[in-house]
Design an enzyme around this catalytic site. Sequence first.
Site, PDB file in Angstrom:
ATOM      1  N   CYS A   1       0.823  -1.209   0.000  1.00 59.35           N
ATOM      2  CA  CYS A   1       0.000   0.000   0.000  1.00 59.35           C
ATOM      3  C   CYS A   1       0.858   1.260   0.000  1.00 59.35           C
ATOM      4  O   CYS A   1       0.661   2.164  -0.806  1.00 59.35           O
ATOM      5  CB  CYS A   1      -0.927  -0.029   1.216  1.00 59.35           C
ATOM      6  SG  CYS A   1      -1.881   1.466   1.425  1.00 59.35           S
TER       7      CYS A   1
ATOM      8  N   CYS B   1      -1.694   1.741  -2.949  1.00 62.49           N
ATOM      9  CA  CYS B   1      -2.671   2.821  -2.733  1.00 62.49           C
ATOM     10  C   CYS B   1      -2.079   4.234  -2.743  1.00 62.49           C
ATOM     11  O   CYS B   1      -2.576   5.124  -3.444  1.00 62.49           O
ATOM     12  CB  CYS B   1      -3.368   2.652  -1.387  1.00 62.49           C
ATOM     13  SG  CYS B   1      -3.411   0.986  -0.721  1.00 62.49           S
TER      14      CYS B   1
ATOM     15  N   LYS C   1      -0.138   5.430  -5.923  1.00 59.20           N
ATOM     16  CA  LYS C   1      -1.152   5.449  -6.989  1.00 59.20           C
ATOM     17  C   LYS C   1      -2.050   6.681  -6.871  1.00 59.20           C
ATOM     18  O   LYS C   1      -2.299   7.382  -7.842  1.00 59.20           O
ATOM     19  CB  LYS C   1      -1.992   4.177  -6.905  1.00 59.20           C
ATOM     20  CG  LYS C   1      -3.081   4.151  -7.912  1.00 59.20           C
ATOM     21  CD  LYS C   1      -4.366   3.521  -7.523  1.00 59.20           C
ATOM     22  CE  LYS C   1      -4.990   3.715  -6.223  1.00 59.20           C
ATOM     23  NZ  LYS C   1      -5.847   2.580  -5.834  1.00 59.20           N
TER      24      LYS C   1
ATOM     25  N   TYR D   1      -9.364  -3.376 -10.945  1.00 61.96           N
ATOM     26  CA  TYR D   1      -9.311  -1.941 -10.649  1.00 61.96           C
ATOM     27  C   TYR D   1      -7.940  -1.335 -10.892  1.00 61.96           C
ATOM     28  O   TYR D   1      -7.829  -0.174 -11.288  1.00 61.96           O
ATOM     29  CB  TYR D   1      -9.838  -1.651  -9.233  1.00 61.96           C
ATOM     30  CG  TYR D   1      -8.893  -1.998  -8.099  1.00 61.96           C
ATOM     31  CD1 TYR D   1      -8.031  -1.036  -7.574  1.00 61.96           C
ATOM     32  CD2 TYR D   1      -8.871  -3.271  -7.537  1.00 61.96           C
ATOM     33  CE1 TYR D   1      -7.174  -1.340  -6.522  1.00 61.96           C
ATOM     34  CE2 TYR D   1      -8.023  -3.572  -6.487  1.00 61.96           C
ATOM     35  CZ  TYR D   1      -7.172  -2.619  -5.989  1.00 61.96           C
ATOM     36  OH  TYR D   1      -6.329  -2.922  -4.957  1.00 61.96           O
TER      37      TYR D   1
ATOM     38  N   GLU E   1      -7.399   1.887 -13.183  1.00 56.76           N
ATOM     39  CA  GLU E   1      -6.818   3.108 -12.612  1.00 56.76           C
ATOM     40  C   GLU E   1      -5.600   3.564 -13.409  1.00 56.76           C
ATOM     41  O   GLU E   1      -5.454   4.760 -13.692  1.00 56.76           O
ATOM     42  CB  GLU E   1      -6.436   2.851 -11.147  1.00 56.76           C
ATOM     43  CG  GLU E   1      -7.664   2.715 -10.259  1.00 56.76           C
ATOM     44  CD  GLU E   1      -7.364   2.322  -8.826  1.00 56.76           C
ATOM     45  OE1 GLU E   1      -8.220   2.556  -7.966  1.00 56.76           O
ATOM     46  OE2 GLU E   1      -6.271   1.777  -8.553  1.00 56.76           O
TER      47      GLU E   1
ATOM     48  N   HIS F   1     -27.363  20.953  -0.664  1.00 56.86           N
ATOM     49  CA  HIS F   1     -27.538  21.486  -2.007  1.00 56.86           C
ATOM     50  C   HIS F   1     -26.568  22.630  -2.259  1.00 56.86           C
ATOM     51  O   HIS F   1     -26.346  23.431  -1.362  1.00 56.86           O
ATOM     52  CB  HIS F   1     -28.982  21.986  -2.151  1.00 56.86           C
ATOM     53  CG  HIS F   1     -29.314  22.414  -3.540  1.00 56.86           C
ATOM     54  ND1 HIS F   1     -29.467  21.503  -4.578  1.00 56.86           N
ATOM     55  CD2 HIS F   1     -29.515  23.645  -4.058  1.00 56.86           C
ATOM     56  CE1 HIS F   1     -29.755  22.181  -5.681  1.00 56.86           C
ATOM     57  NE2 HIS F   1     -29.794  23.471  -5.396  1.00 56.86           N
TER      58      HIS F   1
ATOM     59  N   GLU G   1     -26.433  14.664  -2.885  1.00 56.99           N
ATOM     60  CA  GLU G   1     -27.830  14.818  -2.456  1.00 56.99           C
ATOM     61  C   GLU G   1     -28.766  13.914  -3.262  1.00 56.99           C
ATOM     62  O   GLU G   1     -29.857  13.571  -2.814  1.00 56.99           O
ATOM     63  CB  GLU G   1     -28.281  16.274  -2.544  1.00 56.99           C
ATOM     64  CG  GLU G   1     -28.389  16.822  -3.958  1.00 56.99           C
ATOM     65  CD  GLU G   1     -28.868  18.286  -3.991  1.00 56.99           C
ATOM     66  OE1 GLU G   1     -29.843  18.609  -3.300  1.00 56.99           O
ATOM     67  OE2 GLU G   1     -28.257  19.088  -4.724  1.00 56.99           O
TER      68      GLU G   1
HETATM   69  C1  LIG Z   1      -1.266  -0.900  -7.524  1.00 59.78           C
HETATM   70  C2  LIG Z   1      -2.069  -1.200  -6.297  1.00 59.78           C
HETATM   71  C3  LIG Z   1      -3.002  -0.287  -5.870  1.00 59.78           C
HETATM   72  C4  LIG Z   1      -3.756  -0.533  -4.739  1.00 59.78           C
HETATM   73  N1  LIG Z   1      -4.675   0.385  -4.349  1.00 59.78           N
HETATM   74  C5  LIG Z   1      -5.406   0.180  -3.239  1.00 59.78           C
HETATM   75  C6  LIG Z   1      -6.332   1.160  -2.792  1.00 59.78           C
HETATM   76  O1  LIG Z   1      -6.508   2.217  -3.418  1.00 59.78           O
HETATM   77  N2  LIG Z   1      -7.024   0.911  -1.659  1.00 59.78           N
HETATM   78  C7  LIG Z   1      -6.859  -0.238  -0.936  1.00 59.78           C
HETATM   79  O2  LIG Z   1      -7.505  -0.397   0.099  1.00 59.78           O
HETATM   80  N3  LIG Z   1      -5.996  -1.206  -1.357  1.00 59.78           N
HETATM   81  C8  LIG Z   1      -5.267  -1.016  -2.477  1.00 59.78           C
HETATM   82  N4  LIG Z   1      -4.366  -1.959  -2.877  1.00 59.78           N
HETATM   83  C9  LIG Z   1      -4.289  -3.233  -2.123  1.00 59.78           C
HETATM   84  C10 LIG Z   1      -3.451  -3.074  -0.859  1.00 59.78           C
HETATM   85  O3  LIG Z   1      -2.188  -2.556  -1.195  1.00 59.78           O
HETATM   86  C11 LIG Z   1      -3.320  -4.432  -0.189  1.00 59.78           C
HETATM   87  O4  LIG Z   1      -4.591  -4.986   0.029  1.00 59.78           O
HETATM   88  C12 LIG Z   1      -2.602  -4.320   1.154  1.00 59.78           C
HETATM   89  O5  LIG Z   1      -1.323  -3.755   1.015  1.00 59.78           O
HETATM   90  C13 LIG Z   1      -2.507  -5.704   1.801  1.00 59.78           C
HETATM   91  O6  LIG Z   1      -1.794  -5.614   3.007  1.00 59.78           O
HETATM   92  P1  LIG Z   1      -1.021  -6.886   3.556  1.00 59.78           P
HETATM   93  O7  LIG Z   1      -0.559  -6.524   4.930  1.00 59.78           O
HETATM   94  O8  LIG Z   1      -1.809  -8.100   3.376  1.00 59.78           O
HETATM   95  O9  LIG Z   1       0.236  -7.054   2.575  1.00 59.78           O
HETATM   96  P2  LIG Z   1       1.337  -6.038   2.075  1.00 59.78           P
HETATM   97  O10 LIG Z   1       0.996  -4.643   2.357  1.00 59.78           O
HETATM   98  O11 LIG Z   1       1.623  -6.411   0.681  1.00 59.78           O
HETATM   99  O12 LIG Z   1       2.597  -6.389   2.966  1.00 59.78           O
HETATM  100  C14 LIG Z   1       3.255  -7.608   2.886  1.00 59.78           C
HETATM  101  C15 LIG Z   1       4.716  -7.374   3.257  1.00 59.78           C
HETATM  102  O13 LIG Z   1       5.344  -8.625   3.503  1.00 59.78           O
HETATM  103  C16 LIG Z   1       6.663  -8.571   3.017  1.00 59.78           C
HETATM  104  N5  LIG Z   1       7.115  -9.957   2.841  1.00 59.78           N
HETATM  105  C17 LIG Z   1       6.631 -10.875   1.974  1.00 59.78           C
HETATM  106  N6  LIG Z   1       7.239 -12.060   2.168  1.00 59.78           N
HETATM  107  C18 LIG Z   1       8.128 -11.881   3.178  1.00 59.78           C
HETATM  108  C19 LIG Z   1       9.051 -12.744   3.847  1.00 59.78           C
HETATM  109  N7  LIG Z   1       9.161 -14.022   3.520  1.00 59.78           N
HETATM  110  N8  LIG Z   1       9.807 -12.212   4.838  1.00 59.78           N
HETATM  111  C20 LIG Z   1       9.708 -10.918   5.196  1.00 59.78           C
HETATM  112  N9  LIG Z   1       8.841 -10.062   4.616  1.00 59.78           N
HETATM  113  C21 LIG Z   1       8.059 -10.546   3.613  1.00 59.78           C
HETATM  114  C22 LIG Z   1       6.535  -7.778   1.731  1.00 59.78           C
HETATM  115  O14 LIG Z   1       7.774  -7.229   1.342  1.00 59.78           O
HETATM  116  C23 LIG Z   1       5.519  -6.722   2.149  1.00 59.78           C
HETATM  117  O15 LIG Z   1       6.145  -5.552   2.640  1.00 59.78           O
HETATM  118  C24 LIG Z   1      -3.574  -1.740  -4.007  1.00 59.78           C
HETATM  119  C25 LIG Z   1      -2.635  -2.674  -4.434  1.00 59.78           C
HETATM  120  C26 LIG Z   1      -1.885  -2.407  -5.563  1.00 59.78           C
HETATM  121  C27 LIG Z   1      -0.872  -3.413  -6.008  1.00 59.78           C
END
Ligand SMILES: Cc1cc2nc3c(=O)[nH]c(=O)nc-3n(C[C@H](O)[C@H](O)[C@H](O)COP(=O)(O)OP(=O)(O)OC[C@H]3O[C@@H](n4cnc5c(N)ncnc54)[C@H](O)[C@@H]3O)c2cc1C
Length: 452
Positions: free
Chosen positions: A43, A48, A51, A178, A182, A436, A441
């Site tokens: 994110c 997010c 973007k 999406y 976007e 309004h 609305e």
């Molecule tokens: C282009 C794009 C736009 C988006 N826009 C939106 C939006 O507008 N609104 C919204 O709500 N959501 C949006 N999302 C979705 C949102 O980013 C994800 O749903 C959210 O980040 C999920 O959080 P998470 O904690 O599951 O994983 P993540 O935020 O992906 O975090 C996972 C972390 O784990 C780390 N990791 C992975 N494997 C290992 C390992 N073995 N050891 C150590 N670290 C590791 C990764 O490096 C990463 O930092 C978007 C996603 C993308 C790709």
Amino acid sequence: MADREFDLFVIGAGSGGVRAARFSAARGARVAVAEDRYLGGTCVNVGCIPKKLFVYASHFRAEMKDAASGFGWTVGPSSFDWPTLRDNKTREIERLNGVHEGLLRDAGVRHVEGRATIIDPHTVEVEGKRYSAENILVATGSWPTVPEIPGAELAITSNEVFYLDELPRKAIIVGGGYIAVEFACIFQGLGVDVTELYRGPLFLRGFDGDVRSHLAEQIRGQGVDLRFDTNVTASEKTESGIRATLTDGSELDADLILFATGRHPNTANLGLEELGVELGKAGAIAVDEYSRTNIPSIWAIGDVTNRINLTPVALHEGVCLSETLFNDNPRSPDHEYVPAAVFSQPPVGTVGLTEEEASEKFGAIEVYRSTFRALKQTLTNGKERTMMKLIVDRASDRVVGLHMVGPEAGEIIQGFAVAIKAGATKADFDATIGIHPTSAEEFVTMRTPVGA
Ligand SMILES: Cc1cc2nc3c(=O)[nH]c(=O)nc-3n(C[C@H](O)[C@H](O)[C@H](O)COP(=O)(O)OP(=O)(O)OC[C@H]3O[C@@H](n4cnc5c(N)ncnc54)[C@H](O)[C@@H]3O)c2cc1C
């Protein structure tokens, strides 16, 4: 109980992982979080936040070129400099990385840098060092899926799009989710010639049918060459860029191809299969209603579980987990009536059921729909049309779905989402006085159902 170093070892410092770590530490737990890439996860770094900054950037051209003059403004020569936007964005992301570092530090969470693997139900290894923990939380997110076609390596994914050396003149965006939509709008707004290809008959599967078709019309109106039932079968390098071969055999030249063709849970090479952690479709970690896997000390939240893949949902799942584990308050995440937005141009905001889902679930429903030209468009000669829609369960009068395609849809729907979550009826909507003149609305003034 064995004397273990940590009460909770979190793998992944993204939206869900950081939230679970901080909230658990605040409840007195000894917590560590391992991160191998970037603090804040998808994110903050490649999702997010960057973007949305690009979305803002993409609006200026139309405002200056088309809208300003209708309101009496003469705008001088303007130009867009991609490196300025990219680097300003990167500076802000780096600031946010630092904020996350501070949040973890202040919460007393130990940050372990490197890639983690699970050795046994209570042991995690990072960079050759082993850590023992009562509980392990997998919050490793998801990763872009790239189609296996010849020349796929010439294309980029959303991971790379935020760091391009230069803005393409012509871009092909492949995908109908999406993120694809976007980026088609972002590039279009920045002046790029955009073709978006989607293999299905209409993009944004899972969204309300009227939203999908209305947005397709609006995006085409902005100049995006939007092609459905079309995919890329191969790509090759040319002297000046990339040539894509399409399913109908035709060819399309571009400077950039972006595959936004879905994401898959990040579960490979974590040690999960070896331990017998149950995985579901596409490798998603299977969890119960408390985000617990079939191994009692291993938990999973966020995109890696492929429930609802949005940042606020991952955050919520993280809070629930800390309550369950460290506040003696088992709490299962609530995935009902989760609002969402698509930051397209115009944007989409949605909460609750689509017309199709509501009709299947309740049988008798009432649909209220309004399509209109927003006030701002009247002086700009703009072609954009706003669409708003309410879906009501006839038996209970409850509003079970609310959808919008139009300016500020995300901001508007966030407010209405509270009412929908609280169970507001159509009578409550009718009893609410509008503000309004606004577009919002319209949601409290629609009186005649479609087809009545
Ligand atoms: C282009 C794009 C736009 C988006 N826009 C939106 C939006 O507008 N609104 C919204 O709500 N959501 C949006 N999302 C979705 C949102 O980013 C994800 O749903 C959210 O980040 C999920 O959080 P998470 O904690 O599951 O994983 P993540 O935020 O992906 O975090 C996972 C972390 O784990 C780390 N990791 C992975 N494997 C290992 C390992 N073995 N050891 C150590 N670290 C590791 C990764 O490096 C990463 O930092 C978007 C996603 C993308 C790709």
